[in-house]
Write a protein that holds these residues in place. Structure first.
Motif, short mmCIF file in Angstrom:
data_model
loop_
_atom_site.label_atom_id
_atom_site.label_comp_id
_atom_site.label_asym_id
_atom_site.label_seq_id
_atom_site.Cartn_x
_atom_site.Cartn_y
_atom_site.Cartn_z
N UNK A 11 -15.71 -9.21 9.70
CA UNK A 11 -14.41 -9.28 9.02
C UNK A 11 -13.27 -9.44 10.02
N UNK A 12 -13.18 -8.56 11.02
CA UNK A 12 -12.06 -8.62 11.94
C UNK A 12 -12.11 -9.88 12.82
N UNK A 13 -13.33 -10.36 13.11
CA UNK A 13 -13.44 -11.60 13.88
C UNK A 13 -12.99 -12.81 13.06
N UNK A 14 -13.34 -12.83 11.78
CA UNK A 14 -12.91 -13.92 10.92
C UNK A 14 -11.40 -13.93 10.74
N UNK A 15 -10.80 -12.74 10.62
CA UNK A 15 -9.34 -12.67 10.50
C UNK A 15 -8.69 -13.23 11.76
N UNK A 120 -4.85 -18.61 22.92
CA UNK A 120 -5.15 -17.66 23.99
C UNK A 120 -5.67 -16.34 23.45
N UNK A 121 -5.10 -15.85 22.35
CA UNK A 121 -5.39 -14.50 21.87
C UNK A 121 -6.62 -14.41 20.98
N UNK A 122 -6.82 -15.37 20.07
CA UNK A 122 -7.92 -15.25 19.11
C UNK A 122 -9.28 -15.11 19.77
N UNK A 123 -9.68 -16.01 20.70
CA UNK A 123 -11.00 -15.83 21.32
C UNK A 123 -11.08 -14.58 22.18
N UNK A 124 -9.98 -14.19 22.83
CA UNK A 124 -10.00 -13.00 23.66
C UNK A 124 -10.19 -11.75 22.82
N UNK A 125 -9.47 -11.65 21.72
CA UNK A 125 -9.61 -10.50 20.83
C UNK A 125 -11.04 -10.41 20.29
N UNK A 126 -11.59 -11.54 19.86
CA UNK A 126 -12.94 -11.55 19.30
C UNK A 126 -13.96 -11.08 20.34
N UNK A 127 -13.81 -11.56 21.58
CA UNK A 127 -14.73 -11.16 22.64
C UNK A 127 -14.65 -9.67 22.91
N UNK A 128 -13.44 -9.10 22.80
CA UNK A 128 -13.26 -7.69 23.13
C UNK A 128 -13.75 -6.75 22.03
N UNK A 140 -17.57 -18.18 19.02
CA UNK A 140 -17.75 -19.54 18.53
C UNK A 140 -17.18 -19.72 17.12
N UNK A 141 -17.04 -18.62 16.37
CA UNK A 141 -16.38 -18.70 15.07
C UNK A 141 -14.97 -19.26 15.21
#
Length: 430
Positions: A11-15, A120-128, A140-141
């Motif tokens: 859920x949080x990664x999709x957001x 810059x932020x979306x992939x970094x947040x998802x990785x963290x 990759x989403x």
């Protein structure tokens, strides 16, 4: 294996990945609106003004990417994602609302800042927030939503544009059609803003802020620390990966599809059909990447992308040199899009989000994203001149050479990050 709430993680990664969706839509929508707003603003005979309208968002991308690094380290990942959602929403409304060309460009610049922050932020947040065993798939989403945003913009543009052969419908295009192309972004942008209230702050950021500060040293790093010698190896790797994703040449196919397919012998109708085909291939092979990135690994995929594109572009350039036409050219272009979508598209964002230590991740990710957008600007700006001076054959041979050079560098320098925690990678790479 550590247990985690898979549903909540998804859920949080999709957001967060909705930033990628808006990034893809905002980046491409202007292509469909271009013929109509140029007539509305009376700039059809002014290449300078046409170029200005197409590049203001890219300039905003550069600004947004650099601001995102220091700001996310100071204020957090979540607030910056919310800021990007606000910027997307304001830009979508204002771009279609204004009747003044200057205000139109300012609105596009605001949207570009949103793209820069989100990219810059979306992939970094998802990785963290993602566990190591599914981190690659989760990041990759973000690329998946980018290509869905691109396809969505292409579909919206096609549905809104009316028959240009009918004077009354062409007049509607010029007065209202281009406005609705931009306004259509308002709904997903507002949804992104609403949903971002329900995601938590990145645990990496929380941990970074709670760590003891040695000698009064701030928790967030600046450019001075980023360019220290101990980070030089990993920073160079990140910059090369970021710029290569653009300089490999694949995005030229999206930005200049008309010139490429017309040069391959297709009329206007055939050109639009082929553009849709490339968009579908982009989505399908990005979906495949969601499954292969954890099985094959990042290193394998990025080398496959560099080598595969180098070969395809060499063959494509040779076909242009021999003045070949027709379906073979479409097959080669779709093959290039497919290889890119399965490899360099998602793997670039995954590696950039993984390879940097958490102390410098924010500023490093912003710096590499800035470099990526510089690569995008130079690629977009240089293609018409290269194509005019060297022909399509020479241009694609140059892209092939760039891919070969990148393959050699990445073969020697790019590590495998699959299945490793961010802390393990930090110890290995620095």
């Amino acid at each position: 294996m550590q247990k985690f709430n898979k549903g909540f993680i998804y859920f949080i990664c999709l957001v967060s990945a909705m930033g990628g969706l808006l990034f893809g839509y905002d980046w491409v929508v202007i292509g469909g609106a271009k013929p109509f707003y140029e007539l509305y603003f009376g700039i059809t005979d002014s290449p300078l003004m046409q170029g200005l309208a197409m590049t203001t968002a890219l300039v905003g991308c550069l600004v947004g990417a650099m601001l995102a690094g220091a700001a996310s380290d100071k204020y957090g990942r979540k607030p910056l994602l919310m800021v990007s959602a606000v910027l997307f929403t304001v830009s979508a409304i204002a771009t279609g609302l204004f009747n003044d060309f200057l205000l139109f460009n300012i609105s596009r610049f605001v949207g570009g800042v949103g793209i820069g922050v989100a990219s810059a932020l979306s992939p970094m947040y998802i990785a963290e927030v993602s566990p190591a065993e599914i981190r690659g798939r989760m990041v990759s989403l973000n690329q998946m939503t980018i290509v869905l945003g691109i396809l969505g913009a292409q579909v919206v543009n096609m549905l809104l544009a009316r028959d240009t052969a009918v004077a009354a419908e062409q007049a509607w295009n010029v007065e209202w059609g281009w406005r609705w192309m931009f306004w259509a972004e308002t709904l997903p942008a507002a949804l992104f803003l609403l949903m971002s209230f329900f995601i938590p702050e990145s645990p990496v950021f929380i941990r970074m802020k709670s760590e003891p500060q040695e000698g009064g040293k701030k928790a967030e790093a600046g450019l001075g620390e980023l360019f220290q010698s101990k980070y030089s190896r990993v920073l160079l790797l990140g910059l090369v990966i970021a710029v290569f994703q653009q300089w490999c040449g694949t995005n030229v196919i999206f930005n200049y599809a008309q010139e490429i397919f017309v040069g391959a012998g297709f009329d206007v109708d055939g050109m639009f059909i082929n553009i849709v085909i490339t968009g579908i291939a982009n989505v399908v092979f990005t979906i495949i990447a969601l499954y292969t990135i954890e099985k094959w690994g990042r290193r394998t995929l990025i080398l496959l992308g560099a080598g595969g594109l180098g070969l395809i572009y060499f063959v494509l350039g040779t076909c242009y040199f021999m003045e070949m036409k027709g379906m073979l050219m479409v097959v080669l272009v779709v093959a290039a899009i497919s290889v890119y979508a399965m490899t360099l598209g998602p793997v670039t964002w995954t590696l950039l989000a993984e390879i940097f230590p958490h102390r410098i991740r924010g500023i490093a990710m912003a710096t590499c994203t800035f470099a990526l957008w510089v690569g995008c600007c130079t690629l977009t700006f240089s293609f018409p001149s290269m194509n005019s001076a060297l022909g399509s054959s020479g241009t694609f041979w140059i892209y092939s050479g760039i891919c070969v050079c990148a393959f050699i560098f990445l073969f020697r320098r790019c590590p495998e990050t699959k299945g490793k925690s961010l802390e393990e990678l930090e110890n290995e790479l620095t």
